[in-house]
Structure formats: C-alpha cells, structure tokens
Scaffold this motif. Structure first.
Motif, PDB file in Angstrom:
ATOM      1  N   UNK A 434       0.825  -1.194   0.000  1.00 48.03           N
ATOM      2  CA  UNK A 434       0.000   0.000   0.000  1.00 48.03           C
ATOM      3  C   UNK A 434       0.869   1.256   0.000  1.00 48.03           C
ATOM      4  N   UNK A 435       0.521   2.237  -0.867  1.00 42.16           N
ATOM      5  CA  UNK A 435       1.190   3.526  -0.886  1.00 42.16           C
ATOM      6  C   UNK A 435       0.733   4.322   0.335  1.00 42.16           C
ATOM      7  N   UNK A 436       1.737   4.815   1.100  1.00 38.10           N
ATOM      8  CA  UNK A 436       1.387   5.513   2.338  1.00 38.10           C
ATOM      9  C   UNK A 436       1.631   7.011   2.245  1.00 38.10           C
ATOM     10  N   UNK A 437       2.201   7.465   1.124  1.00 39.38           N
ATOM     11  CA  UNK A 437       2.432   8.890   1.006  1.00 39.38           C
ATOM     12  C   UNK A 437       3.184   9.215  -0.273  1.00 39.38           C
ATOM     13  N   UNK A 466      12.670  18.941   1.637  1.00 39.34           N
ATOM     14  CA  UNK A 466      11.785  17.840   1.300  1.00 39.34           C
ATOM     15  C   UNK A 466      10.588  17.782   2.207  1.00 39.34           C
ATOM     16  N   UNK A 467       9.585  17.058   1.763  1.00 35.78           N
ATOM     17  CA  UNK A 467       8.384  16.882   2.576  1.00 35.78           C
ATOM     18  C   UNK A 467       7.724  15.567   2.208  1.00 35.78           C
ATOM     19  N   UNK A 468       6.916  15.108   3.164  1.00 39.65           N
ATOM     20  CA  UNK A 468       6.183  13.856   2.993  1.00 39.65           C
ATOM     21  C   UNK A 468       4.718  14.142   3.267  1.00 39.65           C
ATOM     22  N   UNK A 469       3.845  13.812   2.335  1.00 42.49           N
ATOM     23  CA  UNK A 469       2.422  14.098   2.469  1.00 42.49           C
ATOM     24  C   UNK A 469       1.610  12.902   1.986  1.00 42.49           C
ATOM     25  N   UNK A 470       0.382  12.796   2.470  1.00 45.17           N
ATOM     26  CA  UNK A 470      -0.518  11.785   1.896  1.00 45.17           C
ATOM     27  C   UNK A 470      -0.771  12.106   0.421  1.00 45.17           C
TER      28      UNK A 470
END
Length: 524
Positions: A434-437, A466-470
């Motif tokens: 599953x892709x989580x972000x 950098x950043x991590x987002x849904x």
C-alpha cells in the motif's frame, strides 16, 4: 625375287589403307614400321602386327609407338610402348598403351599419360582423348600444371580449344599463396580464372574462403563468391555475394552481410556493406543490425548505418551507429539517434534524445553512457538533463532528476543512484503493497538507495528541502517533476521491433539542451 601369296596379301591389304575411306570412315594410315606381320592363323582375320618405329596418321593426327595391332576392317589400333600422338601440331599426348578407334576418333591412353598443350601439362594413368570433339577426359585421378598453379582431381575434362578444365570430385588446386579444395571447379588455363561450381575452400596463411558458386581469379587474386559464402581470418565475413580482393584485403558484401568479431563478441549485419581485413574497417547499411553477445543474453541494435573503426592496437575498436538507433535485450531496451561502443572499456554511449528502459525504469538524458563489467551491466551515467522514472502503480511514478546522474547496478537491478546538480525526486513509499504517502525532495546532490526497485533511503547534501504528504493532499501537478514524459509506448518489446521507427512527440524537457558532437567527442 619370289613373292609368296602371304606377302602378296599384305601388299594388297596395305594398299587398301591408303585408299583413305572404307564404309564412309577415313582409315588409319600406316606411314612406317620396321616390320609388318599378317597371319590370319596366328593373329586373326584382317589383323596386322607392326613392330619398331611405328607411325600412323589419321586426319589431322600423327601417332607413334613401338608396336601395334591394327584391325583393318574395324579401323582400330592397339598400340604399346612410347605412345606419342600429335594433334594439329600443337597438342602432344604421351603414354605406354593406346587403344585408338578410327571411326570415332577416340584415343584411350593408359599408364604414365602426359598431355602437353602450350603451357598446360596434364598427367594421369587413365585418359580418353576425343579427337573429333577435341577434349580429353581422365578418371581415377589426374594432375594439371599450368605455370605456378597445380590442380588435381579424381575426374577431369580438358577442352584445349576453349582452354578450360572441368574438375570433378576431390579437387585440389595449389598455388604458392593458397590451396583450393573443391567438389567441382572449372579452370581457365589462359586467364587463370577458376569458376566455382560446388562447395569450395580457398585456404591461405591469412584466411579461409568458402563459396559454392562464383569465381576466383588466381592470377589477380580477385574473387566473386556466392551461395553460403564467407571469408574467415581474424574475423568472419559472410554474405550472399562477396566481392573480395586479396591484395587490398577489401571485401564488398551484397545481401545478408555478417561480420563476426569474436574478440569483442560482436556481430554486424546488413544487406550491404564492406570490410577490409587488413585495416579492419567495416561498414554495414540497409537493415543494419549490431549484435552484442553477453554471457546470458544478446543486445540487438538497429541503425541506418553501422561502422567499425579500428583503434591503434588493432584488437580494440569503436562501433558507431548512425541515425534511428533502437535496441533490445531481454532486460534492457532503448532508442536514440546515434551510439558509440568502445571495446576498450566495453562502454555504450547513446546520443541525441536517448531513452533507456531497464528493470522497470525509464532513463533519459542528453547523453547516456552504459558500462559493462565481465559482460554484465555495471553502471549507467546520465549526462545533462538526466531523468529516471518508474511506474509505481497506475498514474503514480517514482522520479529522480538532476544534471548528472549515475545508477549503480547489481544482480541486474539499480541499487544506488548518485545525483549531482539540481537533484530532485518524487517517490511513493509503501507499507507492504500500500502507498502511504508521496515524498518530494530537492537539494544540490542526492544519493538514493533502492531495495527491490523501491527507494529505501535518501541522503541529501547541500541545501536539502523535502516533505512527505498523503497522496490525496498533493495536487496532481506536484506529483510530476518538470520535463516528465512517460514514453513506454515507444519501447521496443521484441528484437523485431527495433526495425520500426516512430517519431517522438514534442514535449518540454525542462532545461536548455547541451549539444554533443559525436564525431568530435570520439575522434581517434
């Protein structure tokens, strides 16, 4: 002087020979003999025995022997010892035994047979000479010497009027420079040209030539080779038709050209080309194809023109592919305008809009350089406007972009990517399937570590951001880096598809293009 009835008969019969024609055939005429015997009770009816310095004439032929039986009514001669036949003052035929038929003009000469005509000398133990049709036939092996050329075969036909010899079965022609072995060969004694009429090998110190049709000019060392033809020396050259000049080493090939370079595991193909075995220059065009052979796979590459350029050591060379290059290997496919393979370090360099598809990744740059080590893909350099894309799932693509990029390969998969200059990445981390972000990062230099084609770790150097987002919080336009274009529709799916060229669509690459000159970059 008393003349017996027997001697009288001999004189009467002898006079018959000099009439010239009996039953429509010209008779063999006795010109000389030290003694002539005629005894029906001993020798049979109408038989003469001539002994010592015997000489016959028949039409344009003069025949000599030691002894002879002459069959008057049959118009035949059986002769022994020092046979010598002279035909038209030019052809001389020698042997130990002779059967001559004056009705057909057939002379059967046996034992230590030697036929001499101008600079041609034929030797055998079994020869039939047809005076009427002017040809000689030998069987059970014979040899012809014509100046520096010696030719032997099991059977042969010699035609003095046309200066031709037709060799059959176990043909061997020797020359100071080579040996010819053939099944069937027609040799012209004046021009020294051999017509190839069956499987034929021409063997020299420098190469072996094979053909089943064509000709070889033994005087000028020029050949036209057909039917399964090849020239094998340091490299193997094949073709439907090969024009070959031994002195210059030049071979011109028409249809089904193949040049095998076993040193570098390369095969060059085309419907037209040339090869010089001395300089090792080669060119192929018209359906040109390059095969690079690896341990477990083969790269099939097509271009409008392929050129082999030898380097100074003679062993190494450049292979250049010009215009509309496409290639296929089971684990790698691609296309570009031009390519150079350098055998010194086993690198392939792709120029002008190169695209490479490998292990689920699409690689693009202004220049792509592929390195192999021990015949296995080791790393890939992407030079200027480098871009790697892989499809994570429908509509989602992992992306890495930068000025210069190097992908390191192990076990046929990219396990590390170094990006130098304007490094950017977009990738979709997963928890199991599953892709989580969505992770988007930028910095000057970046190193990405991959496990099973998935980004496992990123190291960012110099001004990281950098950043991590849904995924659902990131606008679609931010899911793709500038210059993104998925080009899988243009990937060759089989080795047959490398021969079909489609023009790429026009799209924005995102930066000004750096120009590279193929010839200047690799001028040797």
């Amino acid at each position: 002087m008393h003349i017996s009835n027997r001697i009288f008969k001999i004189i009467i019969l002898a006079s018959v020979f000099y009439t010239g024609i009996v039953s429509g055939q010209k008779k063999v005429i006795v010109n000389n003999a030290d003694s002539l015997n005629y005894d029906e009770a001993i020798y049979g009816k109408d038989v003469q025995v001539l002994i010592g310095n015997v000489k016959f004439t028949h039409e344009t032929a003069v025949m000599f022997c030691d002894t002879a039986y002459r069959y008057i009514l049959d118009n035949k001669i059986n002769a022994n010892g020092n046979i010598h036949i002279i035909q038209n003052d030019t052809l001389h035929l020698y042997g130990r035994r002779l059967n001559y038929d004056g009705n057909t003009g057939l002379a059967q000469v046996r034992e230590d047979v030697r036929l001499v005509n101008k600079d041609v000398v034929l030797t055998t133990d079994y020869l039939d000479y047809d005076r009427v049709n002017n040809f000689a036939y030998y069987f059970n092996f014979g040899k012809i010497v014509n100046k520096e050329n010696t030719l032997t075969s099991k059977k042969g036909y010699y035609y003095p009027a046309t200066d031709q010899v037709h060799y059959k079965d176990s043909v061997v022609a020797t020359n100071p420079k080579y040996i010819i072995k053939s099944d069937t060969l027609i040799y012209h004694t004046e021009t020294k040209v051999s017509n190839i009429e069956g499987p034929t090998f021409i063997i020299s110190d420098s190469n072996t030539i094979y053909a089943e049709a064509g000709y070889y000019d033994m005087q000028h060392d020029v050949a036209l080779l057909k039917e399964n033809a090849y020239v094998e020396g340091e490299q193997l050259l094949k073709g439907d038709t090969i024009y070959y000049d031994r002195a210059s080493g030049y071979g011109e090939i028409f249809n089904s050209m193949e040049l095998h370079d076993t040193t570098n595991n390369l095969i060059i193909k085309g419907d037209y080309g040339f090869y010089n075995e001395i300089t090792q220059d080669a060119l192929a065009t018209l359906n040109a194809e390059l095969l690079q052979i690896y341990n477990k796979d083969t790269l099939f590459l097509h271009a409008d023109t392929l050129q082999a350029v030898p380097l100074e050591d003679g062993e190494q060379k450049l292979i250049k592919a010009y215009r509309k290059v496409k290639y296929f290997r089971s684990d790698m496919q691609g296309r570009c305008d031009s390519m150079v393979f350098d055998s010194r370090d086993t690198t392939n360099t792709f120029y002008y809009d190169p695209i490479m598809w490998s292990m689920g990744n699409q690689l693009t740059a202004d220049v792509i350089k592929m390195y192999t080590k021990n015949e296995v893909l080791d790393k890939v350099d992407l030079i200027d406007r480098s871009f790697i894309i892989s499809e994570e799932d429908t509509g989602r693509y992992n992306q890495v972009k930068g000025k210069l990029m190097t992908g390191y390969i192990r076990n046929n998969e990219i396990y590390k990517i170094n990006v130098n200059g304007n490094a950017q990445s977009v990738y979709f981390p997963k928890d199991r399937e599953y892709v989580i972000g969505v992770n988007r990062a930028e910095c000057s230099n970046m190193t990405l570590y991959l496990t099973q084609r998935m980004v496992d770790q990123i190291t960012m150097r110099v001004s990281p951001n950098g950043n991590m987002n849904p995924p659902y919080l990131v606008p679609d336009e931010n899911l793709r880096l500038e210059g993104f274009y998925w080009l899988d529709a243009f990937r060759p799916k089989s080795k047959e598809e490398i021969f079909f060229w489609e023009e790429l669509p026009t799209f924005d690459r995102g930066e000004n293009r750096s120009e590279y000159d193929l010839d200047d970059t690799y001028e040797e």
